[in-house]
Design an enzyme around this catalytic site. Structure first.
Site, short mmCIF file in Angstrom:
data_model
loop_
_atom_site.label_atom_id
_atom_site.label_comp_id
_atom_site.label_asym_id
_atom_site.label_seq_id
_atom_site.Cartn_x
_atom_site.Cartn_y
_atom_site.Cartn_z
N LYS A 11 -28.30 19.99 -17.34
CA LYS A 11 -29.70 20.28 -17.01
C LYS A 11 -30.01 21.79 -17.04
O LYS A 11 -29.08 22.62 -17.08
CB LYS A 11 -30.00 19.71 -15.62
N TYR A 51 -37.56 9.79 -18.25
CA TYR A 51 -37.46 9.44 -16.82
C TYR A 51 -38.53 8.41 -16.41
O TYR A 51 -38.83 8.30 -15.22
CB TYR A 51 -37.56 10.70 -15.97
N PHE A 59 -40.84 12.10 -6.52
CA PHE A 59 -40.28 13.30 -7.14
C PHE A 59 -40.47 13.35 -8.66
O PHE A 59 -40.05 14.32 -9.30
CB PHE A 59 -38.78 13.43 -6.80
N ARG A 87 -19.74 9.14 -13.58
CA ARG A 87 -20.40 9.24 -12.27
C ARG A 87 -19.45 9.80 -11.22
O ARG A 87 -19.86 10.55 -10.34
CB ARG A 87 -20.98 7.89 -11.88
N THR A 93 -25.68 12.26 -6.37
CA THR A 93 -26.93 12.89 -6.85
C THR A 93 -27.27 14.13 -6.04
O THR A 93 -27.63 15.17 -6.59
CB THR A 93 -28.09 11.87 -6.74
N ARG A 104 -21.25 18.32 -9.36
CA ARG A 104 -22.42 18.64 -8.52
C ARG A 104 -22.02 19.40 -7.26
O ARG A 104 -22.76 20.28 -6.81
CB ARG A 104 -23.18 17.35 -8.20
N ASN A 114 -29.57 19.57 -10.08
CA ASN A 114 -28.21 19.08 -9.78
C ASN A 114 -27.29 19.08 -11.01
O ASN A 114 -26.35 18.30 -11.10
CB ASN A 114 -28.27 17.71 -9.09
N HIS A 117 -27.08 15.02 -15.55
CA HIS A 117 -27.53 13.62 -15.45
C HIS A 117 -26.49 12.75 -16.13
O HIS A 117 -25.90 13.16 -17.14
CB HIS A 117 -28.88 13.42 -16.16
N GLU A 128 -30.48 5.25 -23.22
CA GLU A 128 -30.55 6.72 -23.13
C GLU A 128 -29.89 7.40 -24.34
O GLU A 128 -30.37 8.42 -24.82
CB GLU A 128 -29.90 7.19 -21.83
P1 CMP Z 1 -30.67 12.15 -12.36
O1 CMP Z 1 -29.33 11.53 -12.43
O2 CMP Z 1 -31.08 13.02 -13.47
O3 CMP Z 1 -31.78 10.99 -12.18
C1 CMP Z 1 -33.04 11.24 -11.60
C2 CMP Z 1 -33.12 12.59 -10.96
O4 CMP Z 1 -34.15 12.79 -10.03
C3 CMP Z 1 -31.87 12.82 -10.14
O5 CMP Z 1 -30.76 13.01 -11.01
C4 CMP Z 1 -32.26 14.03 -9.30
O6 CMP Z 1 -31.94 15.26 -9.93
C5 CMP Z 1 -33.79 13.92 -9.26
N1 CMP Z 1 -34.29 13.79 -7.90
C6 CMP Z 1 -35.11 14.67 -7.30
N2 CMP Z 1 -35.40 14.26 -6.05
C7 CMP Z 1 -34.73 13.11 -5.85
C8 CMP Z 1 -34.61 12.20 -4.74
N3 CMP Z 1 -35.25 12.42 -3.61
N4 CMP Z 1 -33.81 11.12 -4.91
C9 CMP Z 1 -33.17 10.89 -6.08
N5 CMP Z 1 -33.26 11.71 -7.15
C10 CMP Z 1 -34.02 12.81 -7.04
#
Ligand code: CMP
Length: 140
Positions: A11, A51, A59, A87, A93, A104, A114, A117, A128
């Site tokens: 990212k 997304y 968010f 993962r 996350t 992370r 973070n 992805h 994806e």
């Molecule tokens: P990602 O795996 O890219 O999938 C969705 C993204 O939303 C997640 O990682 C986070 O970076 C982002 N995100 C931001 N706020 C939240 C939240 N409150 N809960 C989950 N994902 C969030």
């Protein structure tokens, strides 16, 4: 289990800090092979489409804005149980909840910034991967 593919995105927070190589080393050291990779700067429309599953989440807007704030590196990772393995390598996350030694925990700035992805299921991985890559671009 047979070899599996998963989609990874490095990212904007990580590309800004020049962490692509360090993150790639984590994948390689832990048994995943990078079988496709491209650096690109997503448009708002592309980020919103990618997304889409989170469209109703509070968010969503901020997430899309963040994902277009700088370049990303999209990649296909291959390996045994690659979706689950990636993962584990990424960690939770929210970096505050991520295990020691995960990407992370070591690199992420916040739940939004973070660093990486990763697909959450084989089904989503297929969708994806097709979003970013053609079959010709994936060389195992
Ligand atoms: P990602 O795996 O890219 O999938 C969705 C993204 O939303 C997640 O990682 C986070 O970076 C982002 N995100 C931001 N706020 C939240 C939240 N409150 N809960 C989950 N994902 C969030």
């Amino acid at each position: 289990m047979a070899k599996e593919l998963t989609l990874s995105i490095i990212k904007p927070d990580a590309t800004r800090r020049n962490l692509t190589g360090k993150i790639n080393a984590r994948f390689e050291e832990k048994g995943l092979r990078i079988v496709a990779q491209k650096r690109l700067w997503l448009t708002a429309q592309q980020a919103e489409k990618f997304y889409e599953v989170h469209k109703e989440r509070a968010f969503y807007r901020e997430l899309c804005d963040f994902m277009i704030s700088g370049p990303v590196v999209a990649q296909v990772l291959q390996g045994e149980n690659a979706v689950a393995r990636n993962r584990e390598i990424m960690g939770a996350t929210n970096p505050a909840n991520a295990e020691k030694g995960t990407i992370r925990k070591d690199f992420a700035e916040s739940i939004e910034a973070n660093s990486v992805h990763g697909s959450d299921s084989a089904e989503n991985a297929a969708r994806e991967i097709a979003f970013f890559f053609s079959e010709l671009e994936i060389v195992g």
